[in-house]
Design an enzyme around this catalytic site. Sequence first.
Site, PDB file in Angstrom:
ATOM      1  CG  HIS A   1      -6.218   1.892   6.343  1.00 19.14           C
ATOM      2  ND1 HIS A   1      -6.254   0.618   5.862  1.00 19.14           N
ATOM      3  CD2 HIS A   1      -7.424   2.101   6.946  1.00 19.14           C
ATOM      4  CE1 HIS A   1      -7.406   0.055   6.169  1.00 19.14           C
ATOM      5  NE2 HIS A   1      -8.145   0.929   6.810  1.00 19.14           N
TER       6      HIS A   1
ATOM      7  CE1 TYR B   1       1.202   2.310   8.543  1.00 13.58           C
ATOM      8  CE2 TYR B   1      -0.005   3.989   9.763  1.00 13.58           C
ATOM      9  CZ  TYR B   1       0.136   3.198   8.647  1.00 13.58           C
ATOM     10  OH  TYR B   1      -0.769   3.299   7.614  1.00 13.58           O
TER      11      TYR B   1
ATOM     12  NE  ARG C   1      -1.833   1.802   3.513  1.00 14.28           N
ATOM     13  CZ  ARG C   1      -1.691   1.542   4.806  1.00 14.28           C
ATOM     14  NH1 ARG C   1      -2.298   0.507   5.345  1.00 14.28           N
ATOM     15  NH2 ARG C   1      -0.923   2.302   5.566  1.00 14.28           N
TER      16      ARG C   1
END
Length: 374
Positions: free
Chosen positions: A271, A280, A267
Site C-alpha cells: 500500500h 494479508y 496493487r
Amino acid sequence: MHEVVDPVPGAGAPHLPRQMDLVQLLTPEGERLEHPDYPLDVSDEELRGCYRDMALVRRWDGEATALQRQGELGIWASLLGQEAAQLGAGRALRDGDTAFPTYREHGVAWARGVDPLHVMSLFRGVDNGGWDPVALGFNLYTVVIGAQTLHATGYAMGVQRDGAESAVLAFLGDGATSQGEVNEAMVFAASFSAPVVFFCQNNQYAISVPLERQSRVPLYRRAAGFGFPGVRVDGNDVLAVLAVTRAALQAAREGQGPTFIEAFTYRMGAHTTSDDPTRYRLAAEVEEWKLRDPIARLMAYLSRSGLADAAFFAGVEAEADALAARIRSGTIGMPDPRPTAMFDAVYAEQTPPLAAQRAEFEAYQASFEGGERS
C-alpha cells in the site's frame, strides 16, 4: 478463544472469477478486441506513446521505492500494476480539464506534464507539491481519503456555472468508496448534473482489507443508487481505460452529468512503503495477477502488430535509465526548506494570528545555541 469472523458471501470463491460487464479492448495475451459501446480511434504513435509512458512511470516508481528504502524519502505510495489505469485515464483528459488525485496518481501526474521531481519533493518533505495546479490541470495530492472527490465535485459545479466546456476527473481507490465524503460528493454531483467523472482504481485492497469486506456488489453498480451511469473497465488494459474515460469525460462536457468508472486492477506492491502485504495476501495471488501485467500486454500487441521493434523498446529502456538517474540525483540534491517556509503559503495575505505564530516560532528557533532567524 478463537476470533469468530462473520463469513462473507463469495469470500471462498477464486480470487479472480469471471468479471461480468468488464470492458476490454486488449486481452492479457495482447490480442486486440472491439467493443460496440467503446470504439477507440488511436494512432500508431499514440499506442507507442502509451507504452513509453507506462514504462517510464514504472521506472520512476521503482526508483522512488528504492530511494525511500535508502532513507531519502519519508514514504512512497507505489503504483506498480496500476500504470494502465492511470495513463489511460490521464491521456483521456483534454486541455481545460482538471484532475483531482489521491496520493498515488504518479502516472496521471506524468500525463499532465508534472515534473517527477515535484512529486518527489513532496514525499521527501521539502514542500507541499511544486507544480502549478491551474496551469497543468492537475490538483495537488490529497492524503485525506476521499476528500478530493468533494473538491472535484465543487470545482465541477463551478465549471458548470462558468459555462466552460470542460470536465473534471476525480480519482479514488476502492477503500474510499466506504467514506462518507465520497458518497456526499456523488449525491451533489448527481443532484446538480456536475461535469465530473469518478475514476475508482479498484486495486482489490483498502490497505489490508480486501474488496469483499467492503462491498457486497461490484463497485460500479453503486452508481445506479445515485442516479448516474457506472461502468467497469479492465484497469490493466490501457486502451479500454482510454476509451471508457474519453467517453465519460465527453458526456460530462456535453452536460450529461457524472459517470462512475471502476478500473478493475491490482496493487502489485505494498500500500505504501510502511506496509507489509505478505501479512494479508498470498504470493500465489500476486503471481496470478502478474499474468495480467499492463505493460507486457501492450508490448505484446505492439510487437505482434509490427508497430514497434527491438530498437524502439531498447530506446524506451535507455530513456528510463536516464529518467531514473535524473530522479535520483535530483532528489538527493534537494535543499532543505527554510524552517519558516511553512508560514509562507497558508493564506494569500498573512493574518495577524499567523504573523504572531511565525514570530513565536522564530523566537523559539533562535533560543537554541546556533539558532537563526529565517
